[in-house]
Design an enzyme around this catalytic site. Structure first.
Site: not given
Ligand code: F6P
Length: 532
Positions: A216, A222, A273-274, A359, A390, A499
């Site tokens: 987003k 990452e 995002g979620r 979240e 199990h 972060k």
């Molecule tokens: O973990 C925090 C967060 O902002 C989530 O809400 C989101 O889904 C994820 O990181 C990834 O964010 P982006 O889509 O901006 O890379």
């Protein structure tokens, strides 16, 4: 943001507490079924594309009536209507919450509604304008998906994203495996741990691979690290056509272009995002099940939106579930909920729902920033049945904590192996039954207390519309409990601190500088300092 009452200040909250002390705490499911032949009828219901049996939960008609009173006193309907009116209910980020608009069909243009009563004035999106943008992007994205599906040189699609830019698409691609066109393999890389990307790249050829960089913000550490490594690998392996082999799914099209990606599909800041699987972030799903399949997925979710928006609260499934969550969390004091899908293709569903609920509702202050005096999000966890039986079901049956369970059973199998499906379904029903009825054994070790609550969802078949409807059901359920708790379910400030600290620590691993760190953190930095 709603100026409605916070749940603990509503008169119904005190009434619920009294009701819990007098009767609720002691409700025995076995006796409740004996006493009321209409219990299943009253506590189960059809909703778009699915059926839910809530009757094995520790509720009855008086409890539900009080919970509904609480919902009304807390202004749930006004808050819901504010979301559907495009108001900026995510007030800490000054954003609207309109993932539902991504599922609104092209031919039904929603109008910006007047501010619902009880909702403070604030910014409102122009819904008709946003709706037109949604469909313009959706059409372009689905046309692209069909083009790639028809291109047999692309055999592997690698989605690089994390959190909401990974969990939803990954869950849905796995869940809808039965509908995925043969000839394409889908990979999901999220972790900054290079083991993940390295393992995926090992089996790939650049000319046959399409990378989707899903973010987003297009700033997530990452995803940026994985995207850089993927691009480097592509170029070092002889790839020269970035435009043909990389696409970006983002609200930050500018940053994607600077990264060197020209094929971009955008979305907007009013998509959390979620909650973004319905936007361009859903491209892997569209590539997997095709344009028509993706439209069916959206249609299922839209049907649930309409149910949530219009059904009376008494028969409104997301509302009933959200209220049950409040009852369990704040009156019974249950701290976790287990998701048990009895369908192997739903194996990533618990992880997806974890982000959606934890979240969204893992918050400790109300809309005004004041600490809340009651529990909010429970811990969500789970594994597909029958595997869980199990592993951890022992604790669910005989442990000291009560953990409400959610069974998800799919009537029709997506395979033709004889004998498996009745065994699977019998196990799902039997576990719900065993948890409730228990078994008396004076010897102690073989005693099952019973009276352990569960909800049982039934899908006729695991289709795109069913999955869409189920996810939307959960989104609105989380909305409901969050609204009652008076928290902002649409921000996530709690992910920021880690972060920032990781950014500070990374160079220290190389330099060995531990100045200003606490003794434990300093010790770990020293121990884990750079090997390379
Ligand atoms: O973990 C925090 C967060 O902002 C989530 O809400 C989101 O889904 C994820 O990181 C990834 O964010 P982006 O889509 O901006 O890379």
């Amino acid at each position: 943001m709603s100026d409605a009452l916070r749940c603990d200040r509503a008169p119904a909250w005190a009434a619920l507490r009294q009701h819990f002390d007098r009767e609720g705490r002691a409700l025995d499911l076995r006796r409740a079924f004996e006493a009321d032949s209409g219990r299943v009828q009253a506590l189960s219901q059809e909703a778009p594309h699915l059926f839910a049996d809530l009757s094995k939960n520790l509720i009855d008609a008086p409890t539900e009536a009080l919970l509904l009173r609480l919902a009304r006193e807390c202004g749930l309907e006004a808050h819901r209507d504010a979301m559907f009116a495009g108001r900026h209910i995510n007030h800490t980020e000054d954003r609207a919450v309109m993932h539902w608009l991504l599922r609104q069909p092209k031919d039904s243009v929603p109008k910006t509604a007047a501010a619902p009563a009880g909702v403070a004035q604030g910014a409102t999106e122009n819904i008709a304008t946003e709706h037109a943008r949604v469909h313009e992007t959706l059409d372009a994205m689905l046309a692209y998906a069909e083009k790639v599906r028809a291109d047999h040189t692309i055999t592997d699609v690698v989605n690089i994203g994390i959190g909401g830019s990974d969990l939803g698409p990954q869950m849905a691609v796995l869940a809808l495996a039965e509908f995925v066109a043969p000839g394409k393999h889908f990979h999901f890389v999220s972790n900054v741990d290079g083991h993940e990307l390295a393992a995926v790249l090992k089996g790939l050829a650049p000319e046959h691979t399409l990378f989707l960089i899903a973010s987003k913000t297009f700033t997530t550490a990452e995803t940026m690290a994985n995207a850089q490594s993927a691009k480097r690998w592509y170029e070092q392996s002889g790839g020269t056509d970035i435009a043909g082999h990389f696409a970006a799914l983002t609200t930050n099209v500018e940053a994607a272009k600077q990264f060197g990606i020209d094929t971009t599909f955008g979305f907007w800041d009013w998509v959390g995002g979620r909650y973004s699987m319905w936007s361009a972030i859903g491209l892997p799903v569209a590539l997997a099940i095709g344009a028509e399949g993706f439209r069916r997925f959206l249609a299922g979710a839209h049907a649930m939106d309409e149910h949530f928006r219009t059904a009376p609260l008494e028969r409104n499934l997301p509302v009933r579930l959200g209220l049950l969550d409040v009852w369990y969390r704040n009156f019974h004091g249950f701290t976790s909920r287990c998701i048990a899908p009895y369908h192997a293709a739903l194996r990533r569903l618990p992880a997806y729902l974890q982000q959606l609920e934890m979240e969204s509702n893992g918050k400790q202050v109300d809309a005004q920033g004041q600490p809340v005096t009651y529990g909010t999000s429970p811990v969500l966890w789970g594994e597909p049945g029958t595997n869980g039986q199990h592993a951890y079901f022992q604790m669910l049956h005989q442990g000291t904590d009560v953990v409400p369970l959610e069974f998800i059973a799919v009537h029709e199998a997506g395979h033709d192996l004889p004998g498996h499906q009745p065994k699977l379904l019998a196990n799902a029903i039997a576990q719900a039954q065993a948890l409730m009825v228990g078994k008396k054994d004076d010897g102690g070790h073989k005693n099952f207390p019973g009276n352990r609550p569960s909800t049982f969802f039934v899908f006729e078949r695991l289709t795109p519309e069913v999955l869409g409807a189920f996810v939307a059901l959960y989104e609105h359920r989380v909305f409901t409990s969050g609204a009652l708790w008076g928290i902002n379910s649409f921000d996530q400030w709690g992910v920021e601190l880690g972060k920032v600290l990781a950014k500070d620590l990374e160079p220290r691993l190389a330099s060995g500088d531990t100045t200003g760190l606490d003794a434990s953190t300093a010790g770990l930095v020293t121990r884990l300092g750079h090997k390379q």
